[in-house]
Design a protein around this motif. Structure first.
Motif, PDB file in Angstrom:
ATOM      1  N   LEU A 160       8.872  12.160   6.591  1.00 49.06           N
ATOM      2  CA  LEU A 160       7.574  12.289   7.273  1.00 49.06           C
ATOM      3  C   LEU A 160       7.653  11.734   8.693  1.00 49.06           C
ATOM      4  O   LEU A 160       8.259  10.682   8.925  1.00 49.06           O
ATOM      5  N   PRO A 161       7.045  12.410   9.660  1.00 45.50           N
ATOM      6  CA  PRO A 161       6.938  11.824  11.008  1.00 45.50           C
ATOM      7  C   PRO A 161       6.179  10.509  10.918  1.00 45.50           C
ATOM      8  O   PRO A 161       5.064  10.460  10.396  1.00 45.50           O
ATOM      9  N   VAL A 162       6.775   9.446  11.389  1.00 46.27           N
ATOM     10  CA  VAL A 162       6.206   8.119  11.166  1.00 46.27           C
ATOM     11  C   VAL A 162       4.839   7.986  11.817  1.00 46.27           C
ATOM     12  O   VAL A 162       3.958   7.269  11.307  1.00 46.27           O
ATOM     13  N   ALA A 163       4.604   8.686  12.920  1.00 46.17           N
ATOM     14  CA  ALA A 163       3.320   8.588  13.612  1.00 46.17           C
ATOM     15  C   ALA A 163       2.182   9.235  12.821  1.00 46.17           C
ATOM     16  O   ALA A 163       1.011   8.975  13.094  1.00 46.17           O
ATOM     17  N   LEU A 164       2.520  10.074  11.835  1.00 43.37           N
ATOM     18  CA  LEU A 164       1.503  10.778  11.056  1.00 43.37           C
ATOM     19  C   LEU A 164       1.243  10.153   9.697  1.00 43.37           C
ATOM     20  O   LEU A 164       0.395  10.621   8.936  1.00 43.37           O
ATOM     21  N   ILE A 165       1.980   9.068   9.354  1.00 41.42           N
ATOM     22  CA  ILE A 165       1.809   8.428   8.055  1.00 41.42           C
ATOM     23  C   ILE A 165       0.461   7.721   8.002  1.00 41.42           C
ATOM     24  O   ILE A 165       0.077   6.985   8.916  1.00 41.42           O
ATOM     25  N   LYS A 166      -0.256   7.970   6.910  1.00 41.49           N
ATOM     26  CA  LYS A 166      -1.581   7.386   6.702  1.00 41.49           C
ATOM     27  C   LYS A 166      -1.507   6.302   5.623  1.00 41.49           C
ATOM     28  O   LYS A 166      -0.567   6.267   4.816  1.00 41.49           O
ATOM     29  N   CYS A 217       6.911  -2.135   4.051  1.00 39.56           N
ATOM     30  CA  CYS A 217       6.343  -1.036   4.845  1.00 39.56           C
ATOM     31  C   CYS A 217       5.605  -1.582   6.060  1.00 39.56           C
ATOM     32  O   CYS A 217       5.698  -1.023   7.162  1.00 39.56           O
ATOM     33  N   GLY A 218       4.871  -2.685   5.854  1.00 42.11           N
ATOM     34  CA  GLY A 218       4.160  -3.288   6.974  1.00 42.11           C
ATOM     35  C   GLY A 218       5.105  -3.796   8.051  1.00 42.11           C
ATOM     36  O   GLY A 218       4.853  -3.613   9.254  1.00 42.11           O
ATOM     37  N   GLN A 219       6.200  -4.396   7.654  1.00 44.58           N
ATOM     38  CA  GLN A 219       7.179  -4.887   8.631  1.00 44.58           C
ATOM     39  C   GLN A 219       7.808  -3.724   9.403  1.00 44.58           C
ATOM     40  O   GLN A 219       8.042  -3.819  10.610  1.00 44.58           O
ATOM     41  N   ILE A 220       8.080  -2.630   8.688  1.00 45.09           N
ATOM     42  CA  ILE A 220       8.663  -1.457   9.335  1.00 45.09           C
ATOM     43  C   ILE A 220       7.679  -0.862  10.340  1.00 45.09           C
ATOM     44  O   ILE A 220       8.054  -0.523  11.477  1.00 45.09           O
ATOM     45  N   MET A 221       6.416  -0.750   9.937  1.00 42.62           N
ATOM     46  CA  MET A 221       5.419  -0.169  10.829  1.00 42.62           C
ATOM     47  C   MET A 221       5.196  -1.048  12.060  1.00 42.62           C
ATOM     48  O   MET A 221       5.034  -0.545  13.177  1.00 42.62           O
ATOM     49  N   ARG A 222       5.214  -2.366  11.870  1.00 42.71           N
ATOM     50  CA  ARG A 222       5.033  -3.259  13.029  1.00 42.71           C
ATOM     51  C   ARG A 222       6.224  -3.182  13.971  1.00 42.71           C
ATOM     52  O   ARG A 222       6.068  -3.314  15.194  1.00 42.71           O
ATOM     53  N   GLY A 276       7.819  -0.412  14.383  1.00 37.12           N
ATOM     54  CA  GLY A 276       7.535   0.844  15.076  1.00 37.12           C
ATOM     55  C   GLY A 276       6.549   0.663  16.220  1.00 37.12           C
ATOM     56  O   GLY A 276       6.678   1.291  17.278  1.00 37.12           O
ATOM     57  N   VAL A 277       5.556  -0.226  16.020  1.00 34.27           N
ATOM     58  CA  VAL A 277       4.612  -0.529  17.100  1.00 34.27           C
ATOM     59  C   VAL A 277       5.346  -1.168  18.273  1.00 34.27           C
ATOM     60  O   VAL A 277       5.119  -0.840  19.444  1.00 34.27           O
ATOM     61  N   ALA A 278       6.268  -2.090  17.944  1.00 31.88           N
ATOM     62  CA  ALA A 278       6.993  -2.818  18.990  1.00 31.88           C
ATOM     63  C   ALA A 278       7.851  -1.904  19.846  1.00 31.88           C
ATOM     64  O   ALA A 278       7.976  -2.126  21.057  1.00 31.88           O
ATOM     65  N   ILE A 279       8.449  -0.867  19.236  1.00 30.43           N
ATOM     66  CA  ILE A 279       9.322   0.023  20.023  1.00 30.43           C
ATOM     67  C   ILE A 279       8.589   1.272  20.493  1.00 30.43           C
ATOM     68  O   ILE A 279       9.186   2.144  21.129  1.00 30.43           O
ATOM     69  N   GLY A 280       7.307   1.370  20.162  1.00 27.10           N
ATOM     70  CA  GLY A 280       6.481   2.422  20.746  1.00 27.10           C
ATOM     71  C   GLY A 280       6.463   3.759  20.043  1.00 27.10           C
ATOM     72  O   GLY A 280       6.122   4.764  20.659  1.00 27.10           O
ATOM     73  N   VAL A 281       6.805   3.797  18.733  1.00 23.08           N
ATOM     74  CA  VAL A 281       6.792   5.090  18.039  1.00 23.08           C
ATOM     75  C   VAL A 281       5.551   5.273  17.166  1.00 23.08           C
ATOM     76  O   VAL A 281       5.281   6.373  16.691  1.00 23.08           O
ATOM     77  N   ASP A 293      -0.073  -0.674  12.536  1.00 23.47           N
ATOM     78  CA  ASP A 293       0.425  -0.870  11.181  1.00 23.47           C
ATOM     79  C   ASP A 293      -0.657  -0.430  10.201  1.00 23.47           C
ATOM     80  O   ASP A 293      -1.656  -1.137  10.005  1.00 23.47           O
ATOM     81  N   VAL A 294      -0.469   0.734   9.584  1.00 24.53           N
ATOM     82  CA  VAL A 294      -1.505   1.284   8.710  1.00 24.53           C
ATOM     83  C   VAL A 294      -1.612   0.538   7.383  1.00 24.53           C
ATOM     84  O   VAL A 294      -2.596   0.710   6.652  1.00 24.53           O
ATOM     85  N   THR A 295      -0.610  -0.290   7.041  1.00 23.82           N
ATOM     86  CA  THR A 295      -0.696  -1.019   5.773  1.00 23.82           C
ATOM     87  C   THR A 295      -1.790  -2.081   5.814  1.00 23.82           C
ATOM     88  O   THR A 295      -2.198  -2.590   4.759  1.00 23.82           O
ATOM     89  N   ALA A 296      -2.282  -2.418   7.002  1.00 21.28           N
ATOM     90  CA  ALA A 296      -3.376  -3.386   7.103  1.00 21.28           C
ATOM     91  C   ALA A 296      -4.617  -2.885   6.376  1.00 21.28           C
ATOM     92  O   ALA A 296      -5.454  -3.681   5.938  1.00 21.28           O
ATOM     93  N   ASP A 297      -4.745  -1.552   6.229  1.00 22.60           N
ATOM     94  CA  ASP A 297      -5.907  -0.968   5.552  1.00 22.60           C
ATOM     95  C   ASP A 297      -5.786  -1.023   4.034  1.00 22.60           C
ATOM     96  O   ASP A 297      -6.712  -0.589   3.331  1.00 22.60           O
ATOM     97  N   LEU A 298      -4.647  -1.511   3.525  1.00 25.13           N
ATOM     98  CA  LEU A 298      -4.430  -1.535   2.077  1.00 25.13           C
ATOM     99  C   LEU A 298      -4.691  -2.906   1.467  1.00 25.13           C
ATOM    100  O   LEU A 298      -4.387  -3.121   0.294  1.00 25.13           O
ATOM    101  N   ARG A 299      -5.262  -3.803   2.241  1.00 22.45           N
ATOM    102  CA  ARG A 299      -5.529  -5.135   1.710  1.00 22.45           C
ATOM    103  C   ARG A 299      -6.472  -5.033   0.512  1.00 22.45           C
ATOM    104  O   ARG A 299      -7.559  -4.453   0.595  1.00 22.45           O
ATOM    105  N   GLY A 300      -6.073  -5.594  -0.622  1.00 24.43           N
ATOM    106  CA  GLY A 300      -6.888  -5.568  -1.825  1.00 24.43           C
ATOM    107  C   GLY A 300      -6.779  -4.302  -2.647  1.00 24.43           C
ATOM    108  O   GLY A 300      -7.460  -4.161  -3.673  1.00 24.43           O
TER     109      GLY A 300
END
Length: 341
Positions: free
Chosen positions: A139-145, A172-177, A179-184, A188-195
């Motif tokens: 999956l294109p990482v920018a499109l992952i929900k 997954c959260g570490q990977i997404m963060r 991705g934020v750091a390198i601009g892709v 971090d969409v995993t923040a929405d999965l709390r609980g």
């Protein structure tokens, strides 16, 4: 004189600490060291002498190295620093590869290899390979929900691996963060999965807090007829208050028995800060006795198979089982002693 394939294949390291240089002309040379042969190119940029790494032989052949030299000289002629061009090219490749979840995850995993243990790397790599890549890898990482990641971790939950599901979400959260750091990716969409996951069931192990229980365990250890090194490790555990893994990987260079100190390097500690463990008289006596057996090597508790590795966790577990205790007993003993003080 230009180098030849035959010469490169057979040339040996002379023993010089800095290695041996063999020129191919136009700044390029082969640097021969004890274990590898490196392609290098010397050049001047803005009045300063610089060196460009062109690869390692035989992965990079003579012909390939010459092609890289030509490209570097063309960059110089165009007013471009070859070293800077190489860095930018590498960064662009990483950025392109990270456009998929798998590419981003592998780049993150490689980056993390320098800051954590091999065992943790292997466990995370297994989660990626078996639980994440089959569903998210292409999956294109920018499109992952958030829902995409939730679907994956719920599959892990469904097989009863609740703790692993939480850990995989954290990965997954570490990977997404990253991705934020390198601009892709933007966030971090995993923040929405709390609980959103089932809570990890808590298992409380009864700590050994009663003096009679501690005394029984210590008598079992001192009466155990197993391997001398394993027995020494068991005897030291309640005297040092360190994690079992830190004890097993202890090296003799870290100890000053005259000063009764053990300095654990920052690289071995979870918080990456050097830790000094004061040694009781009984601990020093055990270590001096042990030094006569294993002091010739690197590790205080070497593997029974090779001196190049430390004793395995299974060695301690087997000794505890032989005395009738579960493998968690040392951890519980330390917790109990801490509570009782």
């Amino acid at each position: 004189m230009a180098l030849t394939d035959t010469f490169i294949r057979h040339v040996k390291h002379s023993g010089a600490a800095a290695g041996d240089k063999h020129s191919d002309g136009q700044g390029m040379f082969l640097l021969v060291k004890k274990t590898h042969k490196y392609w290098r190119m010397s050049y001047r940029w803005l009045g300063k002498q610089k060196t460009l790494a062109l690869g390692v032989y035989p992965e990079v052949s003579l012909a390939q190295a010459r092609k890289l030299r030509t490209e570097a000289r063309e960059a110089l002629a165009a007013g471009i620093d070859p070293s800077q061009l190489k860095r930018e090219t590498k960064a662009n490749k990483v950025h392109e590869a990270a456009n998929t979840f798998e590419g981003l995850a592998l780049a993150w995993l490689a980056m993390m290899s320098h800051s954590r243990s091999a065992g943790t790397q292997e466990k995370v790599a297994a989660w990626l390979k078996h639980d994440l890549f089959p569903y998210l890898g292409k999956l294109p990482v920018a499109l992952i929900k958030p829902r995409d990641i939730l679907t994956v971790v719920q599959k892990v939950e469904a097989r009863g691996a609740i703790d692993s599901a939480h850990r995989i979400k954290q990965v997954c959260g570490q990977i997404m963060r990253y991705g934020v750091a390198i601009g892709v990716v933007e966030r971090d969409v995993t923040a929405d999965l709390r609980g959103a996951l089932i809570s990890v069931p808590r298992t409380n192990f009864a700590a050994i807090t009663e003096p009679k229980q501690v005394a029984a365990l210590m008598r079992s250890i001192y009466g155990y007829n197993g391997h001398f090194v394993a027995v020494a490790a068991l005897k030291l555990s309640p005297l040092l208050f360190v994690r079992p893994g830190e004890l097993r990987s202890a090296e003799w260079l870290e100890f000053d028995l005259d000063a009764a100190e053990w300095r654990i390097p920052a690289a071995k500690m979870k918080m990456k800060v050097e830790h000094m463990v004061p040694l009781a008289r009984q601990a020093v006596e055990i270590l001096r006795e042990l030094h006569r057996v294993t002091g010739h090597g690197k590790f205080v508790f070497p593997s029974f198979r090779t001196d190049d590795a430390c004793m395995s966790e299974n060695t301690i577990n087997a000794a505890l089982r032989g005395m009738g205790y579960a493998k968690e007993v040392i951890v519980r003993l330390l917790a109990g002693l801490t509570l009782s003080n």
